[in-house]
Design a protein around this motif. Structure first.
Motif, short mmCIF file in Angstrom:
data_model
loop_
_atom_site.label_atom_id
_atom_site.label_comp_id
_atom_site.label_asym_id
_atom_site.label_seq_id
_atom_site.Cartn_x
_atom_site.Cartn_y
_atom_site.Cartn_z
N THR A 51 14.91 -41.33 -28.04
CA THR A 51 15.07 -40.26 -29.04
C THR A 51 16.16 -40.67 -30.02
OG1 THR A 51 14.58 -38.70 -27.29
CG2 THR A 51 15.49 -37.80 -29.32
N PRO A 52 15.87 -40.61 -31.33
CA PRO A 52 16.87 -41.05 -32.31
C PRO A 52 18.15 -40.22 -32.21
CG PRO A 52 14.74 -40.62 -33.35
CD PRO A 52 14.64 -40.15 -31.96
N MET A 53 19.32 -40.89 -32.43
CA MET A 53 20.59 -40.18 -32.43
C MET A 53 21.27 -40.33 -33.78
SD MET A 53 21.94 -42.26 -29.13
CE MET A 53 23.51 -41.43 -29.08
N VAL A 54 20.56 -40.90 -34.74
CA VAL A 54 21.15 -41.10 -36.05
C VAL A 54 20.30 -40.40 -37.09
CG1 VAL A 54 22.32 -43.29 -35.58
CG2 VAL A 54 19.90 -43.29 -36.19
N ARG A 55 20.90 -40.23 -38.29
CA ARG A 55 20.16 -39.60 -39.37
C ARG A 55 19.94 -40.58 -40.50
NH1 ARG A 55 23.52 -35.64 -38.08
NH2 ARG A 55 24.93 -36.27 -39.74
N VAL A 56 18.95 -40.33 -41.30
CA VAL A 56 18.70 -41.18 -42.45
C VAL A 56 19.93 -41.12 -43.35
CG1 VAL A 56 17.27 -41.54 -44.50
CG2 VAL A 56 16.21 -40.85 -42.34
N GLY A 57 20.38 -42.29 -43.82
CA GLY A 57 21.55 -42.33 -44.69
C GLY A 57 22.81 -42.71 -43.94
N GLU A 58 22.78 -42.61 -42.64
CA GLU A 58 23.96 -42.90 -41.83
C GLU A 58 24.24 -44.41 -41.82
OE1 GLU A 58 24.95 -41.88 -37.28
OE2 GLU A 58 23.82 -40.33 -38.36
#
Ligand code: SF4
Ligand code: SF4
Lengths: 525, 343
Positions: A51-58
């Motif tokens: 499951t992703p733990m980062v956001r776009v742009g990070e």
């Protein structure tokens, strides 16, 4: 149980194949420059996707965790280099289905800046096995031989049986592939280091490093590395070159003469098997705090100009690897991830390298001719003769063809390891393995449907039971109420009676005091 | 870039059904050539008529079934059936015997069941048995082997005999035919003579019947070559010849005056042709390794029983067909132990 490997065993069937190893095995591992984009599928292993733990742009640092495991059979995904997350969504991935799958896309910033190690280990021998296991899981390590099973699970055998033997599967029996060969030649110390860690984590007493005898340099390098640490628990065992000796079950038989129980695990007989690449990755994770962010890929075949082994970051587009190796030769017609026997054909090259990409085989029709149209099975039994699982492939085919999914299981479909030996020799050119995969998928589907139906049935029954209960409860309540009403009525009658009595007594002018207590006592009823 | 995708494995050893059938035809040819040499042009005509009929019939049926004819004919399996049938026929049968046999084999025994791979019975032997039952008289028209024939028919005389049923001036069928060694042994034993006496007849050579012994040896060689090339399963001939050898040895040891020697049995009639070329038809044989041994052994046993006590001089066809019936059962009870299954 202790083993000596002075006498090896021969499994049933198998094939001597054209090796094509030297095309790629004679030059050192090359490192690929940073690609422009890295596409990291959330599922690169057997089990649940992360499951992703980062956001776009990070902005992320090299080695930083980008996705966490979901459920038990799952591992995290890490950033192979520092950079920016530019997309999270569905992209094409190397998978036989050809479908898109969720990925995190990372744009490298070129700095290749490491993150702080999460919690460095000073001395792993001081750690208990479960802590080591967690560390290996946290590093995102899966079987690098091709199957991609999360490695930490193999370190926690559910059987409760102690592990006697660690097998390092350096057979690399598929033609063309040489990444383990190069790894063992160049990074033998890392492999031996990893074995130490695993022996400690598994509390195993013995380790056999099995290598096919067509890799004398790797054998020599591993022998040297073992000798230099002077650990007599480890032994390099030279095994005959015979496909599929690198199949876990076949290799165990070759070494020990024992068979993994049907539908069971090697751990059931006290054995654990790991690929040398995986073991080196375990070493790097434990000793250098380096998660699994790159791997060695053999790029080979007559469809590529300069076959070689390259170390590529996970997520690198395959086309980058091929360009690094001089690009395609004219007539390149097929791209196969894995070897020619078990690998799967990819429709395009704009797909990311994943943790299980051990080889990219690019071939022209000269080496991989188009399969001729199949003919009917003539029951010649050639397939049976070569099947390392000692199955009757012709019967499996017959029942798969007839969609008789009960009988096909009587013929042990699920013991088929999909090695492809049967189809390789079939004079009728029947794509047997395809039929077996089809049958397996159908059976799983039926099984799922059945489970779903079963669940639905259970749910339905539960609902009926609930309704029944509620009805009963309602009735119960009603009864109580009725009873209460009745009691009420009784009381009322009694009160009336008492009042009449009182009135009578009053009339009679008798002992009013005593009579007044009577209805009260009755009302308490 | 886009690529072709196929299911694994992506490499093949180059083996093919046509190649297997070509090898079978090649391996049978020395024996067939010796048959022509010993028994005359009739064998050649049988081969020719049977082959042409089989191939034409197959083409026709495949067309009627709406399939592409080319690839089916290219597997040569109809030719193999035709050749095996023809080699089992007596040399002087009228032309319609091989014709009907091949027609029957291809249309009924093969394509009615779905074509190559789906027929439960060996087509050549179905054709042969049909002929044996329908035309018992014609099926005895064996010529004497070269060396024993005072009246050898040449090419045109043979053609005339086969196609127009006419023999050269002054000859009748008795003059141009001779009972086969198996036939002779059977009938002569019936008259109370001992084998020792019977075997002094000119029909018999050093090992078995004159001509027959050599043809059988040639088939044996061809068969060994096929095993070496892994075109046939060794278990079937081993089982069949092994059991034929053992039973005949037992009876020969018990009473050599009334029971022929193992060597005689192995080199007579269709023993070798049957063991290496007919019984090994994979489609109709058992398919597990142990099943194939039993399958072969069953045929050997039936051959011996029919030769010794049955109503026909040879029993390969019946043996094969009976064991065809038993093949699925044999397969069921002889499944190999799968890797990892409990011992
Ligand atoms: S190798 Fe092919 S033709 Fe032969 S028995 Fe197996 S599936 Fe049938
Ligand atoms: S793919 Fe399955 S059936 Fe075929 S040889 Fe391998 S294990 Fe046997």
């Amino acid at each position: 149980m202790s083993y000596d490997f002075s006498r090896l065993h021969r499994f049933h069937g198998g094939l001597v194949l054209e090796e094509h190893k030297r095309e790629s095995s004679e030059t050192p591992i090359e490192t690929l420059p940073l690609p422009d984009l890295l596409t990291l599928p959330l599922q690169q292993h057997i089990g649940e996707p992360a499951t992703p733990m980062v956001r776009v742009g990070e902005t992320v640092a090299k080695g930083q965790r980008l996705a966490r495991p979901e459920g038990y059979v799952s591992v995290p995904i890490h950033a192979p280099t520092s950079g920016k997350i530019v997309a999270i969504g569905d992209f094409p991935v190397p998978h036989p289905s050809g479908l898109k799958a969720p990925c995190i896309v990372l744009e490298p910033d070129g700095e290749d800046r490491w993150c702080e190690p999460e919690n460095p280990i000073e001395d792993y021998t001081a750690l208990d096995p479960s802590a080591l296991r967690n560390r290996i899981r946290d590093a995102g390590i899966v079987g690098l031989g091709g199957a991609g099973f999360p490695s930490f699970i193999k370190m926690n055998p559910a059987t409760g049986r102690p592990i006697d033997l660690l097998v390092v599967n350096g057979a690399e029996c598929e033609p063309w592939i040489t990444c383990d060969d190069r790894l063992m030649r160049e990074r033998a110390e890392a492999v031996v280091g990893g074995i130490h860690i695993l022996l400690h984590a598994l509390s195993a007493a013995q380790c056999a490093i099995a290598i096919e005898d067509n890799k004398p340099e790797a054998i020599a390098a591993m022998r040297r590395a073992v000798a230099s640490v002077g650990d007599d628990r480890m032994q390099v065992v030279e095994i005959p070159t015979l496909y599929p000796s690198g199949g876990e079950k076949q290799l165990i038989y070759v070494l020990t003469g024992r068979e993994v129980p049907s539908q069971g695990l090697p751990a059931d007989i006290g054995i654990v098997c790991h690929n040398p690449g995986t073991i080196a990755a375990i070493h790097d994770a434990v000793v250098h705090h380096r998660p699994l962010i790159s791997r060695i890929v053999t790029v080979t075949g007559d469809g590529v100009k300069r076959p070689a082994n390259v170390e590529a970051l996970i997520g690198t587009p395959m086309v980058d690897l091929i360009e690094h190796c001089g690009g395609y030769t004219p007539g390149a017609d097929r791209l196969i991830m894995g070897g020619p026997m078990m690998g799967y054909a990819l429709p395009e090259d704009d797909l990311p390298v994943i943790k299980t990409t051990n080889c990219l085989l690019v071939a022209t029709r000269r080496t991989l001719p188009l399969p001729p149209p199949p003919r009917p099975c003539i029951r010649c039994g050639e397939c049976e003769r070569v099947c390392p699982a000692r199955l009757l492939p012709q019967q499996l085919y017959w029942y798969a063809h007839a969609r008789d999914f009960d009988r096909i299981q009587d013929y042990h479909l699920f013991d088929c390891i999909e090695c492809g030996c049967c189809a390789h020799v079939c004079p009728s050119h029947i794509p047997l393995v395809q039929y077996y995969r089809y049958a397996k998928t159908e059976i799983w589907e039926i099984e799922r449907e059945r489970r779903k139906a079963e669940q639905a049935r259970q749910r339905h029954e539960a609902r009926l039971a609930r309704l029944e209960r509620e009805k009963r409860e309602r009735e119960e309540r009603l009864k109580k109420k009725r009873k209460a009403v009745r009691t009420d009525g009784d009381r009322r009658k009694a009160e009336i009676a008492a009042a009449l009595e009182r009135a009578r007594r009053k009339k009679a002018g008798g002992e009013a005091q005593g009579a007044a207590t009577t209805p009260k006592a009755q009302g308490d009823d | 870039m886009q690529f072709h995708t196929f299911s694994s494995p992506h490499v093949h050893n180059g083996n093919s059904v046509p190649a297997v059938m070509r090898d079978v035809l090649l391996a049978v040819s020395p024996g067939a050539a010796l048959m022509v040499y010993f028994f005359g042009w009739g064998v050649f005509f049988n081969l020719l008529i049977s082959s042409v009929t089989a191939v034409a019939a197959e083409a026709l049926v495949v067309k009627l079934r709406g399939r592409e004819v080319g690839p089916v004919l290219a597997d040569h399996s109809a030719l193999v059936t035709a050749v095996l049938l023809a080699l089992a026929l007596p040399p002087l049968v009228p032309w319609w015997v091989p014709f009907l046999g091949a027609l029957f084999a291809i249309v009924l025994a093969k394509h009615l069941y779905g074509g190559l791979g789906y027929n439960p019975f060996n087509p050549a032997m179905v054709g042969f048995v049909m002929l044996l039952i329908a035309f018992p008289k014609q099926m005895t028209l064996w010529t004497p082997p070269a060396g024993l024939d005072q009246q050898r028919l040449d090419f045109t005389e043979t053609a005339a005999c086969i196609f127009t049923h006419r023999l050269p001036e002054g000859l009748d069928y008795d003059a141009v035919t001779l009972a086969t060694p198996l036939d002779k042994v059977k009938t002569d034993l019936g008259t109370g003579r001992t084998l020792r006496e019977i075997l002094t007849a000119p029909t018999f050579g050093t090992l078995a019947g004159v001509g027959w012994e050599w043809a059988n040896l040639a088939y044996l060689l061809g068969g060994l070559w096929l095993i070496h090339r892994r075109r046939i399963a060794w278990q079937i001939p081993a089982g069949m010849l092994g059991s034929l050898f053992l039973v005949s040895l037992v009876f020969y040891g018990y009473d050599s005056d009334n029971y022929a020697s193992p060597l005689f049995h192995l080199l007579s009639g269709a023993a070798m042709l049957g063991a290496f070329f007919i019984a090994t038809d994979p489609v109709t044989a058992a398919t597990t390794p142990r099943g194939r041994l039993w399958y072969g052994a069953g045929i050997g046993l039936i051959v011996y029983v029919i030769r010794t006590w049955g109503g026909y001089p040879d029993g390969v066809a019946f043996g094969v067909l009976l064991m065809n019936m038993a093949a699925p059962t044999l397969d069921h009870y002889t499944q190999p132990r799968v890797y990892g299954a409990r011992r």
